[in-house]
Design a protein around this motif. Sequence first.
Motif, PDB file in Angstrom:
ATOM      1  N   GLU A 207     -36.251  57.898 -60.024  1.00  0.00           N
ATOM      2  CA  GLU A 207     -36.065  56.913 -58.961  1.00  0.00           C
ATOM      3  C   GLU A 207     -35.405  55.656 -59.508  1.00  0.00           C
ATOM      4  N   PRO A 208     -34.899  54.800 -58.598  1.00  0.00           N
ATOM      5  CA  PRO A 208     -34.374  53.497 -59.037  1.00  0.00           C
ATOM      6  C   PRO A 208     -35.535  52.538 -59.331  1.00  0.00           C
ATOM      7  N   GLU A 209     -35.346  51.705 -60.340  1.00  0.00           N
ATOM      8  CA  GLU A 209     -36.339  50.651 -60.613  1.00  0.00           C
ATOM      9  C   GLU A 209     -36.551  49.811 -59.353  1.00  0.00           C
ATOM     10  N   GLY A 210     -37.803  49.478 -59.092  1.00  0.00           N
ATOM     11  CA  GLY A 210     -38.114  48.676 -57.898  1.00  0.00           C
ATOM     12  C   GLY A 210     -38.356  49.529 -56.668  1.00  0.00           C
ATOM     13  N   PHE A 211     -37.973  50.792 -56.739  1.00  0.00           N
ATOM     14  CA  PHE A 211     -38.180  51.727 -55.613  1.00  0.00           C
ATOM     15  C   PHE A 211     -38.776  53.021 -56.163  1.00  0.00           C
ATOM     16  N   ASP A 212     -39.711  52.862 -57.087  1.00  0.00           N
ATOM     17  CA  ASP A 212     -40.272  54.008 -57.815  1.00  0.00           C
ATOM     18  C   ASP A 212     -41.642  54.387 -57.260  1.00  0.00           C
ATOM     19  N   ASP A 213     -41.698  54.488 -55.923  1.00  0.00           N
ATOM     20  CA  ASP A 213     -42.966  54.790 -55.255  1.00  0.00           C
ATOM     21  C   ASP A 213     -43.569  56.112 -55.725  1.00  0.00           C
ATOM     22  N   THR A 214     -42.736  57.123 -55.911  1.00  0.00           N
ATOM     23  CA  THR A 214     -43.274  58.427 -56.323  1.00  0.00           C
ATOM     24  C   THR A 214     -43.798  58.369 -57.758  1.00  0.00           C
ATOM     25  N   THR A 215     -43.031  57.713 -58.647  1.00  0.00           N
ATOM     26  CA  THR A 215     -43.470  57.580 -60.043  1.00  0.00           C
ATOM     27  C   THR A 215     -44.828  56.883 -60.108  1.00  0.00           C
ATOM     28  N   ARG A 216     -44.959  55.777 -59.359  1.00  0.00           N
ATOM     29  CA  ARG A 216     -46.225  55.038 -59.379  1.00  0.00           C
ATOM     30  C   ARG A 216     -47.337  55.817 -58.677  1.00  0.00           C
ATOM     31  N   SER A 217     -46.984  56.530 -57.625  1.00  0.00           N
ATOM     32  CA  SER A 217     -48.004  57.312 -56.909  1.00  0.00           C
ATOM     33  C   SER A 217     -48.544  58.436 -57.796  1.00  0.00           C
ATOM     34  N   LEU A 218     -47.633  59.109 -58.509  1.00  0.00           N
ATOM     35  CA  LEU A 218     -48.087  60.182 -59.405  1.00  0.00           C
ATOM     36  C   LEU A 218     -48.999  59.613 -60.491  1.00  0.00           C
ATOM     37  N   ALA A 219     -48.633  58.447 -61.027  1.00  0.00           N
ATOM     38  CA  ALA A 219     -49.447  57.842 -62.084  1.00  0.00           C
ATOM     39  C   ALA A 219     -50.811  57.408 -61.552  1.00  0.00           C
ATOM     40  N   ALA A 220     -50.834  56.936 -60.295  1.00  0.00           N
ATOM     41  CA  ALA A 220     -52.085  56.432 -59.721  1.00  0.00           C
ATOM     42  C   ALA A 220     -52.950  57.529 -59.100  1.00  0.00           C
ATOM     43  N   GLY A 221     -52.331  58.684 -58.856  1.00  0.00           N
ATOM     44  CA  GLY A 221     -53.091  59.758 -58.223  1.00  0.00           C
ATOM     45  C   GLY A 221     -53.282  59.556 -56.733  1.00  0.00           C
ATOM     46  N   GLN A 222     -52.505  58.659 -56.142  1.00  0.00           N
ATOM     47  CA  GLN A 222     -52.558  58.452 -54.693  1.00  0.00           C
ATOM     48  C   GLN A 222     -51.226  57.880 -54.209  1.00  0.00           C
ATOM     49  N   ILE A 223     -50.981  58.041 -52.912  1.00  0.00           N
ATOM     50  CA  ILE A 223     -49.705  57.601 -52.353  1.00  0.00           C
ATOM     51  C   ILE A 223     -49.627  56.079 -52.306  1.00  0.00           C
ATOM     52  N   LEU A 224     -48.612  55.526 -52.954  1.00  0.00           N
ATOM     53  CA  LEU A 224     -48.342  54.088 -52.944  1.00  0.00           C
ATOM     54  C   LEU A 224     -46.962  53.854 -52.321  1.00  0.00           C
ATOM     55  N   SER A 225     -46.777  52.661 -51.741  1.00  0.00           N
ATOM     56  CA  SER A 225     -45.512  52.341 -51.068  1.00  0.00           C
ATOM     57  C   SER A 225     -44.643  51.440 -51.930  1.00  0.00           C
ATOM     58  N   ASN A 226     -43.353  51.385 -51.597  1.00  0.00           N
ATOM     59  CA  ASN A 226     -42.467  50.389 -52.188  1.00  0.00           C
ATOM     60  C   ASN A 226     -42.708  49.036 -51.537  1.00  0.00           C
ATOM     61  N   ASP A 227     -42.455  47.962 -52.302  1.00  0.00           N
ATOM     62  CA  ASP A 227     -42.624  46.617 -51.750  1.00  0.00           C
ATOM     63  C   ASP A 227     -41.570  46.319 -50.693  1.00  0.00           C
ATOM     64  N   ARG A 228     -40.343  46.819 -50.925  1.00  0.00           N
ATOM     65  CA  ARG A 228     -39.233  46.493 -50.026  1.00  0.00           C
ATOM     66  C   ARG A 228     -38.713  47.770 -49.375  1.00  0.00           C
ATOM     67  N   PRO A 229     -38.219  47.681 -48.130  1.00  0.00           N
ATOM     68  CA  PRO A 229     -37.711  48.890 -47.471  1.00  0.00           C
ATOM     69  C   PRO A 229     -36.304  49.257 -47.914  1.00  0.00           C
ATOM     70  N   SER A 230     -35.541  48.291 -48.412  1.00  0.00           N
ATOM     71  CA  SER A 230     -34.168  48.589 -48.822  1.00  0.00           C
ATOM     72  C   SER A 230     -33.699  47.532 -49.805  1.00  0.00           C
ATOM     73  N   GLY A 231     -32.482  47.676 -50.299  1.00  0.00           N
ATOM     74  CA  GLY A 231     -31.950  46.685 -51.224  1.00  0.00           C
ATOM     75  C   GLY A 231     -31.485  47.282 -52.534  1.00  0.00           C
ATOM     76  N   SER A 232     -31.603  48.590 -52.695  1.00  0.00           N
ATOM     77  CA  SER A 232     -31.111  49.241 -53.908  1.00  0.00           C
ATOM     78  C   SER A 232     -29.698  49.743 -53.674  1.00  0.00           C
ATOM     79  N   ILE A 233     -28.900  49.764 -54.730  1.00  0.00           N
ATOM     80  CA  ILE A 233     -27.582  50.389 -54.659  1.00  0.00           C
ATOM     81  C   ILE A 233     -27.740  51.899 -54.440  1.00  0.00           C
ATOM     82  N   CYS A 234     -28.914  52.411 -54.781  1.00  0.00           N
ATOM     83  CA  CYS A 234     -29.188  53.847 -54.642  1.00  0.00           C
ATOM     84  C   CYS A 234     -29.736  54.144 -53.254  1.00  0.00           C
ATOM     85  N   ASP A 235     -29.027  53.714 -52.217  1.00  0.00           N
ATOM     86  CA  ASP A 235     -29.526  53.774 -50.849  1.00  0.00           C
ATOM     87  C   ASP A 235     -30.013  55.163 -50.439  1.00  0.00           C
ATOM     88  N   ALA A 236     -29.364  56.209 -50.975  1.00  0.00           N
ATOM     89  CA  ALA A 236     -29.660  57.554 -50.479  1.00  0.00           C
ATOM     90  C   ALA A 236     -31.075  57.997 -50.785  1.00  0.00           C
TER      91      ALA A 236
END
Lengths: 325, 325
Positions: A207-236
């Motif tokens: 994932e892009p830095e700052g939009f790594d919801d899956t990386t953090r969710s896997l590490a935490a063992g639960q679903i976590l959200s991104n802080d921002r809905p958009s703003g990455s160059i990796c829009d897709a």
Amino acid sequence: MTDFAAITAAAERLKGHARRTPLLESPFLNEIAGRRVLVKPECLQHTGSFKFRGAWSAVSALPPEVRARGILAFSSGNHAQGVAYAAAQHGVPSVIIMPADAPALKLANTRAFGAEVITYDRAGGESREEIGQAVSAERGLTLIRPYDEPMVIAGQGTVGLEIAEQAAELGVTSGDVLVCCGGGGLTSGIALALEAKAPALRARPVEPEGFDDTTRSLAAGQILSNDRPSGSICDAIVSPQPGDLTFPIQQRLCGPGIAVSDTQALQSMAQAFLRLKIVAEPGGAVALAAALYHGDQIQGDAVIAVVSGGNVDPDIFVQALGTLG
Amino acid sequence: MTDFAAITAAAERLKGHARRTPLLESPFLNEIAGRRVLVKPECLQHTGSFKFRGAWSAVSALPPEVRARGILAFSSGNHAQGVAYAAAQHGVPSVIIMPADAPALKLANTRAFGAEVITYDRAGGESREEIGQAVSAERGLTLIRPYDEPMVIAGQGTVGLEIAEQAAELGVTSGDVLVCCGGGGLTSGIALALEAKAPALRARPVEPEGFDDTTRSLAAGQILSNDRPSGSICDAIVSPQPGDLTFPIQQRLCGPGIAVSDTQALQSMAQAFLRLKIVAEPGGAVALAAALYHGDQIQGDAVIAVVSGGNVDPDIFVQALGTLG
């Protein structure tokens, strides 16, 4: 539920319609990475991204009389194009809900594929899900969700079937398979396919830095959200949080996630241009970026990276080429 | 002499070493051309061009004790890389004679593949053939000519074998196969393969305006030269005149040639970026340019265009993207 049988059934429906993309390799990329890097270029898929597979899988699985009423999708762009094209190829109408700030190329292409496009304000907090459900109810359309949809996950899983076969032909049967990850449809589909066909290959979301919801969710063992809905160059590949269907699959089967910087995404686009002669979009290049620039988080003699899409506006591509100096 | 048996034998030697490139199509390109356009992206081949096929074919056909003494080639770039990589993969040394004004990327890559590079002054009238023969005699190297060499033509012919099979899978069995043409190795090899495997598909050479020696030679019924030795943006496919081996094959089997402008080559590079997500170099894009912008010279519901290479410096690629406006 998506299981391996659903993936092989999707592969049957996709036969003759989706492209079997090759598995590429360059000695120059291997040198940067310090290990073999095999690249699965799904940018060469119809509509320029893997999303066509899931869209075709879902549209083709509908009962004909349901399909005939039309298809609805909401997407930042690649799912939109995949659904629009799959619907058009089936001869049925489609309505696509897209953010107003989606790349111009993706908006234009979705319309060119014959879809009716309805835009919404992503930054203003409008919910694409609510808009989609309203239009769906009003017109009798069938909503095809971008990732939390069993037939979509099954279609994306066909990428994993091909990777298992093609990597074995090149002598690679173990190691990490890095996958550009938004909502997790591609990552979870590939993970399910590998579990059955190449159990020593392990899918890992990137994932892009700052939009790594899956990386953090896997590490935490639960679903976590991104802080921002958009703003990455990796829009897709920016989505609010892992999917309810995709996350448990990733939790069971995937290795830890990796986050890469926007600059690294642009650099890997330039390397893909220079060494593989393929066009990657920023979000489509993050897995390759992890392979090239985050080797310390990877083990083994070989790594596989999926380039998930290539629908990039020319000005961003020029920016990427600028990283070559 | 190269015949169909030589091509199938080359295909056997190439198996597991050359890539089977896919056959791509985009509804957007079909719309521009007014007919189906199937694109064979040899830019995705090892070393970024079809030249690897001919090089591997020739290097692999040598007796081991001859091969061990080393390989020599002269080339503006793509043949150079193909031979350097094929030699390196066989574990034998290579010396490559290249014009001093070849694209920086091609010079750098050829060296990176382990070749010793000797440059010469193309505009000053130095003969690469004379330099090559002198070095060859001095060191006991085997010279592999870029096109007038039966095993090279046989290797390039494997592109034609794949086109015949892949086009049939897409329902195309008749029409023109447009081929980027320099010395004619690729065009004549494809023509020989099609004669045997898909006789209703006809190879046609495509060249840059001002460097259309093959087009004019075919029209005149005799070998004619270009006025200038260099100066086209399509550097990869500029050669002095058709080859002594390749011209008779083209005369017997090929349709009339087509010449395209530099601007059209750049425009088709941009379309290949936008619609196929592949990187084409100017010389590698001329056949696609003919398909897109010279439809009046083509007949039939479908046309096949080979994108022969993608080794382009970033600044030229940015120039191509600029044609999108």
